[in-house]
Design a protein around this motif. Structure first.
Motif, PDB file in Angstrom:
ATOM      1  N   LEU A  75      33.789  39.602  31.687  1.00 53.24           N
ATOM      2  CA  LEU A  75      32.879  40.638  32.175  1.00 53.24           C
ATOM      3  C   LEU A  75      33.585  41.402  33.286  1.00 53.24           C
ATOM      4  CD1 LEU A  75      29.455  38.761  32.542  1.00 53.24           C
ATOM      5  CD2 LEU A  75      30.346  40.008  30.570  1.00 53.24           C
ATOM      6  N   LEU A  76      33.447  42.731  33.307  1.00 56.72           N
ATOM      7  CA  LEU A  76      34.087  43.535  34.344  1.00 56.72           C
ATOM      8  C   LEU A  76      33.225  43.564  35.611  1.00 56.72           C
ATOM      9  CD1 LEU A  76      35.667  46.459  32.296  1.00 56.72           C
ATOM     10  CD2 LEU A  76      36.712  44.362  33.108  1.00 56.72           C
ATOM     11  N   SER A  77      33.719  44.274  36.619  1.00 58.85           N
ATOM     12  CA  SER A  77      33.181  44.140  37.979  1.00 58.85           C
ATOM     13  C   SER A  77      31.707  44.464  38.133  1.00 58.85           C
ATOM     14  CB  SER A  77      33.990  45.031  38.927  1.00 58.85           C
ATOM     15  OG  SER A  77      33.959  46.379  38.459  1.00 58.85           O
ATOM     16  N   ALA A  78      31.266  45.598  37.618  1.00 63.04           N
ATOM     17  CA  ALA A  78      29.858  45.987  37.862  1.00 63.04           C
ATOM     18  C   ALA A  78      28.907  45.076  37.095  1.00 63.04           C
ATOM     19  CB  ALA A  78      29.653  47.447  37.474  1.00 63.04           C
ATOM     20  N   SER A 113      44.576  39.948  35.544  1.00 64.67           N
ATOM     21  CA  SER A 113      43.827  39.942  36.780  1.00 64.67           C
ATOM     22  C   SER A 113      43.554  41.422  37.080  1.00 64.67           C
ATOM     23  CB  SER A 113      44.635  39.269  37.908  1.00 64.67           C
ATOM     24  OG  SER A 113      43.873  39.285  39.114  1.00 64.67           O
ATOM     25  N   SER A 114      43.328  41.741  38.352  1.00 65.83           N
ATOM     26  CA  SER A 114      42.863  43.107  38.646  1.00 65.83           C
ATOM     27  C   SER A 114      43.078  43.428  40.123  1.00 65.83           C
ATOM     28  CB  SER A 114      41.369  43.183  38.324  1.00 65.83           C
ATOM     29  OG  SER A 114      40.754  44.264  38.985  1.00 65.83           O
ATOM     30  N   ILE A 115      43.078  44.706  40.442  1.00 62.77           N
ATOM     31  CA  ILE A 115      43.075  45.076  41.868  1.00 62.77           C
ATOM     32  C   ILE A 115      41.791  44.549  42.504  1.00 62.77           C
ATOM     33  CG2 ILE A 115      44.548  47.110  41.597  1.00 62.77           C
ATOM     34  CD1 ILE A 115      41.982  48.829  41.711  1.00 62.77           C
ATOM     35  N   GLY A 116      40.849  44.166  41.638  1.00 66.80           N
ATOM     36  CA  GLY A 116      39.610  43.559  42.134  1.00 66.80           C
ATOM     37  C   GLY A 116      39.825  42.192  42.754  1.00 66.80           C
ATOM     38  N   MET A 138      31.813  39.038  42.711  1.00 68.56           N
ATOM     39  CA  MET A 138      31.930  37.873  41.828  1.00 68.56           C
ATOM     40  C   MET A 138      33.139  38.063  40.912  1.00 68.56           C
ATOM     41  SD  MET A 138      31.312  35.024  40.538  1.00 68.56           S
ATOM     42  CE  MET A 138      29.813  34.391  41.252  1.00 68.56           C
ATOM     43  N   TYR A 139      33.351  39.279  40.455  1.00 69.74           N
ATOM     44  CA  TYR A 139      34.502  39.602  39.604  1.00 69.74           C
ATOM     45  C   TYR A 139      35.799  39.258  40.328  1.00 69.74           C
ATOM     46  CZ  TYR A 139      37.625  42.670  36.853  1.00 69.74           C
ATOM     47  OH  TYR A 139      38.631  43.182  36.073  1.00 69.74           O
ATOM     48  N   GLY A 140      35.876  39.642  41.605  1.00 72.74           N
ATOM     49  CA  GLY A 140      37.073  39.358  42.392  1.00 72.74           C
ATOM     50  C   GLY A 140      37.270  37.862  42.592  1.00 72.74           C
ATOM     51  N   ARG A 165      47.872  42.214  37.559  1.00 72.69           N
ATOM     52  CA  ARG A 165      46.716  42.730  38.294  1.00 72.69           C
ATOM     53  C   ARG A 165      46.597  44.209  37.898  1.00 72.69           C
ATOM     54  NH1 ARG A 165      48.906  40.172  43.766  1.00 72.69           N
ATOM     55  NH2 ARG A 165      48.195  38.009  43.477  1.00 72.69           N
ATOM     56  N   PHE A 166      45.709  44.479  36.919  1.00 72.85           N
ATOM     57  CA  PHE A 166      45.576  45.851  36.436  1.00 72.85           C
ATOM     58  C   PHE A 166      44.766  46.706  37.410  1.00 72.85           C
ATOM     59  CE2 PHE A 166      47.854  46.138  32.719  1.00 72.85           C
ATOM     60  CZ  PHE A 166      47.509  45.225  31.745  1.00 72.85           C
ATOM     61  N   PRO A 167      45.117  47.982  37.493  1.00 72.59           N
ATOM     62  CA  PRO A 167      44.262  48.966  38.158  1.00 72.59           C
ATOM     63  C   PRO A 167      43.210  49.423  37.151  1.00 72.59           C
ATOM     64  CG  PRO A 167      46.235  50.026  37.348  1.00 72.59           C
ATOM     65  CD  PRO A 167      46.368  48.565  36.995  1.00 72.59           C
ATOM     66  N   GLY A 168      42.486  50.469  37.474  1.00 76.08           N
ATOM     67  CA  GLY A 168      41.545  51.007  36.494  1.00 76.08           C
ATOM     68  C   GLY A 168      42.335  51.524  35.299  1.00 76.08           C
ATOM     69  N   LEU A 169      41.887  51.202  34.103  1.00 77.82           N
ATOM     70  CA  LEU A 169      42.611  51.619  32.907  1.00 77.82           C
ATOM     71  C   LEU A 169      41.855  52.730  32.197  1.00 77.82           C
ATOM     72  CD1 LEU A 169      43.902  48.212  31.536  1.00 77.82           C
ATOM     73  CD2 LEU A 169      45.040  49.843  33.048  1.00 77.82           C
ATOM     74  N   GLY A 178      31.096  48.467  31.836  1.00 77.45           N
ATOM     75  CA  GLY A 178      30.674  47.764  33.048  1.00 77.45           C
ATOM     76  C   GLY A 178      31.695  47.670  34.156  1.00 77.45           C
ATOM     77  N   GLY A 179      32.647  48.581  34.146  1.00 79.05           N
ATOM     78  CA  GLY A 179      33.646  48.584  35.217  1.00 79.05           C
ATOM     79  C   GLY A 179      33.239  49.508  36.352  1.00 79.05           C
ATOM     80  N   THR A 180      33.976  49.446  37.437  1.00 78.81           N
ATOM     81  CA  THR A 180      33.752  50.362  38.562  1.00 78.81           C
ATOM     82  C   THR A 180      34.616  51.609  38.398  1.00 78.81           C
ATOM     83  OG1 THR A 180      33.178  48.527  40.016  1.00 78.81           O
ATOM     84  CG2 THR A 180      34.001  50.531  41.092  1.00 78.81           C
ATOM     85  N   THR A 181      35.756  51.454  37.766  1.00 75.83           N
ATOM     86  CA  THR A 181      36.674  52.597  37.599  1.00 75.83           C
ATOM     87  C   THR A 181      36.338  53.424  36.367  1.00 75.83           C
ATOM     88  OG1 THR A 181      38.188  51.248  36.283  1.00 75.83           O
ATOM     89  CG2 THR A 181      38.573  51.329  38.672  1.00 75.83           C
ATOM     90  N   ASP A 182      35.259  53.063  35.669  1.00 79.89           N
ATOM     91  CA  ASP A 182      34.946  53.752  34.401  1.00 79.89           C
ATOM     92  C   ASP A 182      34.706  55.246  34.593  1.00 79.89           C
ATOM     93  OD1 ASP A 182      32.876  51.038  33.016  1.00 79.89           O
ATOM     94  OD2 ASP A 182      34.969  51.161  33.655  1.00 79.89           O
ATOM     95  N   TYR A 183      34.400  55.655  35.835  1.00 80.69           N
ATOM     96  CA  TYR A 183      34.141  57.102  36.045  1.00 80.69           C
ATOM     97  C   TYR A 183      35.341  57.920  35.601  1.00 80.69           C
ATOM     98  CZ  TYR A 183      37.283  58.177  39.950  1.00 80.69           C
ATOM     99  OH  TYR A 183      38.409  58.426  40.712  1.00 80.69           O
ATOM    100  N   SER A 275      35.727  48.037  48.578  1.00 79.97           N
ATOM    101  CA  SER A 275      36.316  46.738  48.964  1.00 79.97           C
ATOM    102  C   SER A 275      37.730  46.573  48.373  1.00 79.97           C
ATOM    103  CB  SER A 275      35.420  45.590  48.472  1.00 79.97           C
ATOM    104  OG  SER A 275      35.529  45.435  47.054  1.00 79.97           O
ATOM    105  N   TRP A 276      38.115  47.482  47.499  1.00 80.40           N
ATOM    106  CA  TRP A 276      39.423  47.388  46.832  1.00 80.40           C
ATOM    107  C   TRP A 276      40.476  48.217  47.540  1.00 80.40           C
ATOM    108  CZ3 TRP A 276      37.568  48.259  41.051  1.00 80.40           C
ATOM    109  CH2 TRP A 276      36.831  47.133  40.653  1.00 80.40           C
ATOM    110  N   PRO A 277      41.767  47.982  47.285  1.00 82.32           N
ATOM    111  CA  PRO A 277      42.831  48.765  47.924  1.00 82.32           C
ATOM    112  C   PRO A 277      42.754  50.252  47.570  1.00 82.32           C
ATOM    113  CG  PRO A 277      43.722  46.800  46.827  1.00 82.32           C
ATOM    114  CD  PRO A 277      42.303  46.939  46.377  1.00 82.32           C
TER     115      PRO A 277
END
Ligand code: VAH
Length: 313
Positions: A75-78, A113-116, A138-140, A165-169, A178-183, A275-277
């Motif tokens: 499951l992704l971050s959001a 993993s993720s920048i999360g 929780m994702y992080g 550690r992937f960034p937004g793809l 359900g990601g945060t970078t989906d925008y 909360s992410w870099p």
């Protein structure tokens, strides 16, 4: 044979196709909890698999003679923030089952993993490969625990585990869920369909991003890298670019001059993003296995819009 979990997901659906191109269709087994007739399902070997079912995972791995496990089901971050207990159970339970299967069947192992995996106390600019990781989502928490668990399986059971550690793809094939970078994916679809986009992430919010072709290359290159060169394993920082919503909007405007961007910030996903870099340092990946991203914001935007015009018509 490579066994992929989550093969119908945002990364999985393109990764399955790429791996089949490289290693041969019959050498890549796609599995997913869903069975919708997608490329991953009908393009080659496919099995329905819920990664919470450890016995079925091992049975399928044995049946198909898996020698590599690419574990993408999560499951992704959001989504994870909205269902934290379910996220822990699926993200960690699924990972444990996949690592155990890899140990039993002596498979090489990849999971992202993720920048999360970074949090508010992590240095935000040029975030180092080795640094403090106290994520507040929780994702992080799942990603940091997952990194530690995968490294543990390497040092304790000699499983050849590797991670990124992937960034937004960003991709035009399977939309993320359900990601945060989906925008940064939605904006391209909306630009073509409606000529405008309302961003749920606020102006000035910088996050690392990468075009999917670069992400797929990174997975293959890491998995094929000479193990003796790896000082790290789970997981390497990788990134291609870092931008804020107004910057991707400006890039789109170069192609669609009338494009309009406005904002309706979603506090939950904005909190996650904050909360992410702002940008991470990927020099360890470059030094240890030659990581290199080819797409910039400009070239990704040109390609995304071109491909989506065809896809959406
Ligand atoms: C998410 N796309 O937004 C994923 C990824 C770095 C972002 O982990 O949750």
């Amino acid at each position: 044979k490579i066994m992929i979990t989550g093969a119908l997901g945002q990364i999985g659906s393109e990764l399955t196709g790429r791996l089949r191109e490289i290693y041969g269709v019959d050498n890549v087994l796609a599995t997913d909890i869903r069975t919708n007739e997608s490329e991953a399902a009908k393009g080659g070997p496919f099995e329905v698999l819920d990664v919470m079912d450890s016995k079925k995972m091992a049975d399928i791995g044995k049946k198909h003679g898996a020698d590599t496990i690419v574990h993408m089901a999560a499951l992704l971050s959001a989504t994870a923030e909205a269902n934290p207990v379910f996220a822990w159970n699926l993200n960690m339970g699924g990972l444990m089952n996949a690592l155990e299967t890899a140990r039993e069947l002596k498979c090489q192992f990849f999971t992202p993993s993720s920048i999360g995996a970074f949090g508010p106390s992590t240095p935000k600019d040029a975030t180092p490969q080795d640094t403090i990781q106290r994520p507040t989502t929780m994702y992080g928490v799942n990603k940091v625990a997952g990194e530690l668990l995968a490294d543990y399986y390497h040092q304790r059971f000699e499983v050849d585990t590797r991670g990124l550690r992937f960034p937004g793809l960003i991709s035009y094939v399977a939309p993320p869920g359900g990601g945060t970078t989906d925008y940064a994916v939605e904006i391209y679809y909306e630009a073509i369909k409606n000529g405008r986009y309302t961003s749920y992430i606020g102006e000035g919010t910088y996050m690392d991003m990468m075009y999917m072709p670069d992400a797929l290359n990174a997975i293959v290159n890491l998995m094929e890298a000479d193990a003796s060169q790896l000082k790290h394993r789970n997981a390497f920082n990788v990134t291609a670019m870092s931008f804020a919503p107004e910057e991707i909007a400006a890039e789109i405007k170069k192609h669609i001059p009338g494009f309009e961007m406005n904002y309706d910030v979603d506090p939950i996903r904005q909190n996650i993003a904050d909360s992410w870099p702002n940008s991470i340092d990927s020099s360890a990946a470059a030094e240890e296995w030659g990581f290199k991203a080819n797409y910039s914001l400009a070239s990704m935007t040109t390609d995304m819009l071109e491909k989506l015009k065809v896809k959406i018509g």
